[in-house]
Design an enzyme around this catalytic site. Structure first.
Site, PDB file in Angstrom:
ATOM      1  N   GLY A 212       0.442  -4.299  -2.533  1.00  0.00           N
ATOM      2  CA  GLY A 212       0.119  -3.146  -3.055  1.00  0.00           C
ATOM      3  C   GLY A 212      -1.429  -2.922  -3.429  1.00  0.00           C
ATOM      4  N   ARG A 213      -1.776  -3.311  -4.628  1.00  0.00           N
ATOM      5  CA  ARG A 213      -3.261  -3.003  -5.124  1.00  0.00           C
ATOM      6  C   ARG A 213      -4.107  -3.586  -4.040  1.00  0.00           C
ATOM      7  NH1 ARG A 213      -2.292  -4.983 -11.139  1.00  0.00           N
ATOM      8  NH2 ARG A 213      -1.021  -6.275  -9.832  1.00  0.00           N
TER       9      ARG A 213
ATOM     10  N   ASN B 124       8.809   0.792 -17.108  1.00  0.00           N
ATOM     11  CA  ASN B 124       9.504   2.096 -17.506  1.00  0.00           C
ATOM     12  C   ASN B 124      10.432   1.859 -18.522  1.00  0.00           C
ATOM     13  OD1 ASN B 124       7.528   3.983 -16.405  1.00  0.00           O
ATOM     14  ND2 ASN B 124       8.435   3.310 -14.161  1.00  0.00           N
TER      15      ASN B 124
ATOM     16  N   ASN C 170      12.031  -0.184 -10.649  1.00  0.00           N
ATOM     17  CA  ASN C 170      10.993   0.320 -11.779  1.00  0.00           C
ATOM     18  C   ASN C 170      11.461   1.307 -12.592  1.00  0.00           C
ATOM     19  OD1 ASN C 170       9.254  -1.284 -10.053  1.00  0.00           O
ATOM     20  ND2 ASN C 170       8.178   0.106  -9.096  1.00  0.00           N
TER      21      ASN C 170
ATOM     22  N   THR D  76       1.451   5.029  -5.678  1.00  0.00           N
ATOM     23  CA  THR D  76       1.166   6.465  -6.489  1.00  0.00           C
ATOM     24  C   THR D  76      -0.158   6.574  -6.598  1.00  0.00           C
ATOM     25  OG1 THR D  76       3.321   6.338  -7.269  1.00  0.00           O
ATOM     26  CG2 THR D  76       1.632   7.692  -8.424  1.00  0.00           C
TER      27      THR D  76
ATOM     28  N   HIS E  38      13.956   4.756  -3.349  1.00  0.00           N
ATOM     29  CA  HIS E  38      13.266   3.909  -4.511  1.00  0.00           C
ATOM     30  C   HIS E  38      14.454   3.745  -5.654  1.00  0.00           C
ATOM     31  CE1 HIS E  38      10.603   2.759  -7.671  1.00  0.00           C
ATOM     32  NE2 HIS E  38       9.642   3.626  -7.322  1.00  0.00           N
TER      33      HIS E  38
ATOM     34  N   ARG F 196      14.158  -0.247  -1.864  1.00  0.00           N
ATOM     35  CA  ARG F 196      13.545  -0.886  -2.879  1.00  0.00           C
ATOM     36  C   ARG F 196      14.059  -1.212  -4.132  1.00  0.00           C
ATOM     37  NH1 ARG F 196       7.226  -0.802  -5.549  1.00  0.00           N
ATOM     38  NH2 ARG F 196       6.626  -2.611  -4.432  1.00  0.00           N
TER      39      ARG F 196
ATOM     40  N   TYR G 213      13.324   4.042 -12.521  1.00  0.00           N
ATOM     41  CA  TYR G 213      13.495   5.292 -12.133  1.00  0.00           C
ATOM     42  C   TYR G 213      15.294   5.411 -12.091  1.00  0.00           C
ATOM     43  CZ  TYR G 213       8.570   5.399 -11.878  1.00  0.00           C
ATOM     44  OH  TYR G 213       7.301   5.249 -12.159  1.00  0.00           O
TER      45      TYR G 213
ATOM     46  N   GLN H 218       8.887   6.613   0.907  1.00  0.00           N
ATOM     47  CA  GLN H 218       9.608   6.461  -0.306  1.00  0.00           C
ATOM     48  C   GLN H 218      10.149   7.679  -0.931  1.00  0.00           C
ATOM     49  OE1 GLN H 218       8.210   4.858  -3.946  1.00  0.00           O
ATOM     50  NE2 GLN H 218       9.399   2.897  -3.653  1.00  0.00           N
TER      51      GLN H 218
HETATM   52  C1  8OZ Z   1       2.334   4.005 -10.900  1.00  0.00           C
HETATM   53  C2  8OZ Z   1       2.191   5.120 -11.340  1.00  0.00           C
HETATM   54  C3  8OZ Z   1       3.076   6.036 -11.338  1.00  0.00           C
HETATM   55  C4  8OZ Z   1       4.205   5.784 -10.696  1.00  0.00           C
HETATM   56  C5  8OZ Z   1       6.404   2.952  -9.365  1.00  0.00           C
HETATM   57  C6  8OZ Z   1       6.027   5.147  -8.379  1.00  0.00           C
HETATM   58  O1  8OZ Z   1       6.041   2.191 -10.217  1.00  0.00           O
HETATM   59  C7  8OZ Z   1       5.669   4.328  -9.283  1.00  0.00           C
HETATM   60  C8  8OZ Z   1       4.661   4.417 -10.066  1.00  0.00           C
HETATM   61  C9  8OZ Z   1       3.600   3.389 -10.085  1.00  0.00           C
HETATM   62  O2  8OZ Z   1       7.331   2.728  -8.482  1.00  0.00           O
END
Ligand code: 8OZ
Length: 359
Positions: A317-318, A236, A179, A27, A176, A228, A181, A100
Site C-alpha cells: 500500500g503505502r 474504524n 476495515n 484512498t 471491500h 478483501r 466498513y 474496489q
Molecule cells: C484511509 C482513509 C480513508 C479510508 C480503508 C478505504 O481503510 C479505507 C480508507 C483508508 O479501507
C-alpha cells in the site's frame, strides 16, 4: 522444483499479471465534481501500471455508501465515463486494474448523506472513530439500523456497481469486506446486534457479505470477483469476539462461490501484523483460488512467504504512494522513497503524481 519468483508472471483467473506485486487500494480523496475520478487519476494509476495488479482506491457503490470527502463513486454515468479514462490509460501501459467496491456503513457523516440522513449500519451503534468531511476530521455521525427490507437494496447497489465497473473497463472488482466498513460491520458482533437473519450467529452475520459476493459474481463472473477481508483488524472501531470461527466460515463459503481471489489484511490495518492471534494458513487452505497477502510487507517477508507458499500475491500500500516504479525498485534493490503524510488525503498533484520513478 522450480523457484517461484515475485517478478515472474502469474495467471489469475483469465488474466495474466506481469508479476506478483499488487498495488493495494489507497484512498486519496481527490475526486472531482460529481465524485468522478480527477483528470490526474489516469496519470497517477498509469505511473503505477508496472504493478502486476492495481486495485483502485475504494469507490462507493451509492451516495449512502460514502463516508469521506472527495472519494470517487461508481453509481453514475459520469463516474463510469470518468473511470474509463483511467482504465484505458492503465491498459495502454500494459497494466491490469480491479475496482474496489465500497459501502462505509456507519463510518460516515450526515453532511455526506442524502438530505442529511443518518448513516446506515447493522445496528444503531456509533463507531468510535473519525472521518474527514468539510476539510476537517470530525466524529462520525450516529447511525440508524438498516431495516430487513432494505438489505436487498444494498446487495443490488453492489451488483449494479460491479456491472458499472466492467462498463468502465475494469478487469474485475474487489468487494471491500474489510476495515470496519459495512460488510465487516455485519460480520463482526461488536457492530452487529441484530436479531433477524442477518445477526446473532456466525452464519447470519456472514449473510450480507456472502449475498453481495454471490450477486457480484453472478453479474460479472466469479473469475472477475475478488474480496478483501481483515479478520482481526480493529480499524474504524470494529471488534469481533470469535474472528477465527467467523472468517473460517466466510472463506469456506467464498470458496464455494469460486471467487478469483481472497485479499487478506493480516493483523491491524496499517499497523502491527501480530496484534491478535489468527491462523491465516487456515484461510489459505480453505480457499482454492488466489490468496493475496497484505499489511506491512517488505521484500524479505514477501520472498519468504512466497517460498513457504503462504500466499500467491503480495499487496503493497503505502510504498506505492511514493514509489510509482515500486516493482522495479524491489527487483533491483533500489532505495524506497518515503511518502509525505500531509498530501496523502486530498489536495492536487503534489504528493500524488509528482513522485518520480528512478531515472
Ligand atoms: C484511509 C482513509 C480513508 C479510508 C480503508 C478505504 O481503510 C479505507 C480508507 C483508508 O479501507
Amino acid at each position: 522444483m522450480t523457484q517461484t519468483s515475485l517478478f515472474a508472471p502469474y495467471t489469475m483467473g483469465d488474466i495474466t499479471l506481469s508479476n506478483r506485486i499488487v498495488m493495494a487500494p489507497l484512498t486519496r480523496n481527490r475526486a472531482a465534481a460529481g465524485l468522478v475520478p480527477s483528470p490526474q487519476a489516469a496519470e497517477y494509476y498509469t505511473q503505477r501500471a508496472s504493478a502486476g495488479l492495481i486495485i483502485s482506491e475504494a469507490s462507493q457503490v451509492s451516495q449512502q455508501g460514502q463516508g469521506y470527502q472527495d472519494t470517487p463513486g461508481i453509481y453514475t454515468q459520469e463516474q463510469i465515463t470518468g473511470w474509463r479514462v483511467v482504465t484505458d490509460a492503465v491498459h495502454a501501459a500494459g497494466g491490469k486494474i480491479f475496482m474496489q467496491l465500497w459501502h462505509v456503513g456507519r463510518i460516515s457523516h450526515v453532511d455526506l448523506q442524502k438530505d442529511g440522513a443518518a448513516p446506515v449500519a447493522p445496528s444503531a451503534i456509533p463507531a468510535k472513530g473519525k472521518t474527514f468531511v468539510n476539510n476537517g476530521f470530525v466524529e462520525v455521525s450516529a447511525p440508524r439500523a438498516l431495516e430487513f427490507e432494505e438489505l436487498p437494496g444494498i446487495v443490488e447497489d453492489f451488483r449494479k456497481a460491479a456491472a458499472n465497473a466492467i462498463m468502465a473497463g475494469f478487469d474485475g472488482v474487489e468487494i471491500h469486506g474489510a476495515n470496519g466498513y459495512l460488510l465487516d460491520q455485519f460480520a463482526k458482533d461488536g457492530a452487529n446486534h441484530r436479531t433477524d437473519a442477518y445477526g446473532g450467529s456466525i452464519e447470519n452475520r456472514a449473510r450480507l457479505m456472502l449475498e453481495v459476493a454471490a450477486a457480484v459474481a453472478g453479474e460479472i463472473g466469479a473469475n472477475r470477483t475478488g474480496i478483501r477481508l481483515s479478520p482481526v483488524s480493529p480499524a474504524n472501531g470494529i471488534s469481533c469476539s470469535e474472528p477465527q470461527a467467523q472468517f473460517d466460515h466466510i472463506v469456506r463459503e467464498l470458496d464455494k462461490l469460486e471467487l478469483v481471489y481472497l485479499h487478506i489484511v493480516e493483523g491491524s490495518t496499517g499497523g502491527a501484523r501480530d496484534n491478535a492471534p489468527f491462523d491465516y494458513d487456515a484461510l489459505r487452505a480453505a480457499f482454492r483460488n488466489t490468496y493475496i497477502a497484505n499489511n506491512g510487507y517488505d521484500l524479505p517477508l514477501a520472498k519468504q512467504q512466497l517460498a513457504d507458499n503462504k500466499a500467491d500475491l503480495f499487496a503493497f500500500g503505502r510504498p506505492f504512494i511514493a514509489n510509482p516504479d515500486l516493482v522495479k525498485r524491489l527487483e533491483t534493490g533500489a532505495a524506497l522513497a518515503e511518502p509525505d503524510r500531509a498530501t496523502m488525503y486530498g489536495g492536487g498533484t503534489k504528493g500524488y503524481t509528482d513522485y518520480p520513478a528512478l531515472a
